[in-house]
Structures are given as C-alpha cells and as structure tokens.
Design an enzyme around this catalytic site. Structure first.
Site, PDB file in Angstrom:
ATOM      1  N   HIS A   7       0.833  -1.208   0.000  1.00 44.14           N
ATOM      2  CA  HIS A   7       0.000   0.000   0.000  1.00 44.14           C
ATOM      3  C   HIS A   7       0.862   1.250   0.000  1.00 44.14           C
ATOM      4  CE1 HIS A   7       0.580  -0.865   4.356  1.00 44.14           C
ATOM      5  NE2 HIS A   7       0.642   0.452   4.483  1.00 44.14           N
ATOM      6  N   HIS A  78       3.910   7.158   3.696  1.00 48.09           N
ATOM      7  CA  HIS A  78       4.851   6.046   3.530  1.00 48.09           C
ATOM      8  C   HIS A  78       4.411   5.118   2.399  1.00 48.09           C
ATOM      9  CE1 HIS A  78       1.987   4.223   6.529  1.00 48.09           C
ATOM     10  NE2 HIS A  78       2.212   3.123   5.852  1.00 48.09           N
ATOM     11  N   GLU A 129       7.815   1.199   4.864  1.00 48.04           N
ATOM     12  CA  GLU A 129       7.293   0.151   5.738  1.00 48.04           C
ATOM     13  C   GLU A 129       7.536  -1.204   5.087  1.00 48.04           C
ATOM     14  OE1 GLU A 129       3.008   0.299   6.261  1.00 48.04           O
ATOM     15  OE2 GLU A 129       3.094  -0.907   8.091  1.00 48.04           O
TER      16      GLU A 129
END
Ligand code: CO
Length: 133
Positions: A7, A78, A129
């Site tokens: 994502h 992020h 991430e």
C-alpha cells in the site's frame, strides 16, 4: 527481498474530502475504519495492483499528527513493501547500514501482520514500511 507494493499511505486532514476524488473517478473506496490502536482512521482505496490508504489522525497521540502539522494539506506518508520474512528483512537492512525505526522489533500493523519502518533518510525522504505477508 522487497516484494509487491502492499500500500501507499497518504496522511490527510479530512477523510471525506480526501476520498471524494477517488470515489468520483470510479475507484473502489471503503467506508472509514477507526483503528484506535494505531491512532488513525483509515479509508482504503482498492486497485488491481495495490491499495492507497488515506489516514486521518485519531486521538491525542496519533503517529501522523506531526506529519500533518508539517504538511497541513496532507501528503504521502509512507510506502509499504511486502517481504516474506520480516526478521530476515530487518537483519539484511541493518547489515546494509539502513536505519530501522524504533527498537527493531516488528510490531503488528494495521492489517494484523508484522511490520517495521525504515528511516526516510535512507529512502530519498520516503518513510518505508516492510510488512510480512
Ligand atoms: Co502502512
């Protein structure tokens, strides 16, 4: 070691306003989901190949509050990449001199999977991430 983009997270001051253009352009947009343990309310925009997460602060100590102070109109917060083994990914990142945020212990992320964050200074200003899939 880096797999698919799981994502892209965008911090937003107002979820309803932020979701509107995606909805109007025909994307599949979820309802708002409060995630109090993560200090955000999220709207998920689903695409064939990945997902955009619109994140609005929730509660007093939201991890995105500071970002929104610096970016009051919102902005990309992020990118999340999938990894097969979070501990192996961490050890490889550390061995390469990349900075892991926090104590290096994976935490359970917003999707119930172990995650770690790598410092934006090592990724051209982008908080990164890693999520074990
Ligand atoms: Co994320």
């Amino acid at each position: 070691m880096l797999g698919r983009i799981n994502h892209i997270a965008i911090a937003v001051p107002n979820l309803t306003a932020a979701a509107m253009p995606y909805r109007n352009l025909g994307a599949k947009v979820s309802s708002a989901q409060p995630l109090p343990e993560h200090g955000v309310t999220a709207v998920f925009v689903e695409f064939d190949n990945t997902r955009v997460e619109l994140l609005e602060p929730l509660g007093e100590n939201s991890p995105i509050a500071g970002f929104l102070r610096n970016n009051p109109f919102g902005g990309m917060h992020h990118i999340c990449y999938e990894v097969a083994d979070i501990l192996a990914a961490r050890d490889r990142a550390v061995a390469l001199g990349l900075r892991v945020i926090g104590d290096g212990a994976p935490k359970i992320g917003a999707h119930g999977k172990p995650v770690l964050f790598l410092h934006p200074k090592d990724f051209s200003g982008t908080l990164t991430e890693l999520e074990q899939i």
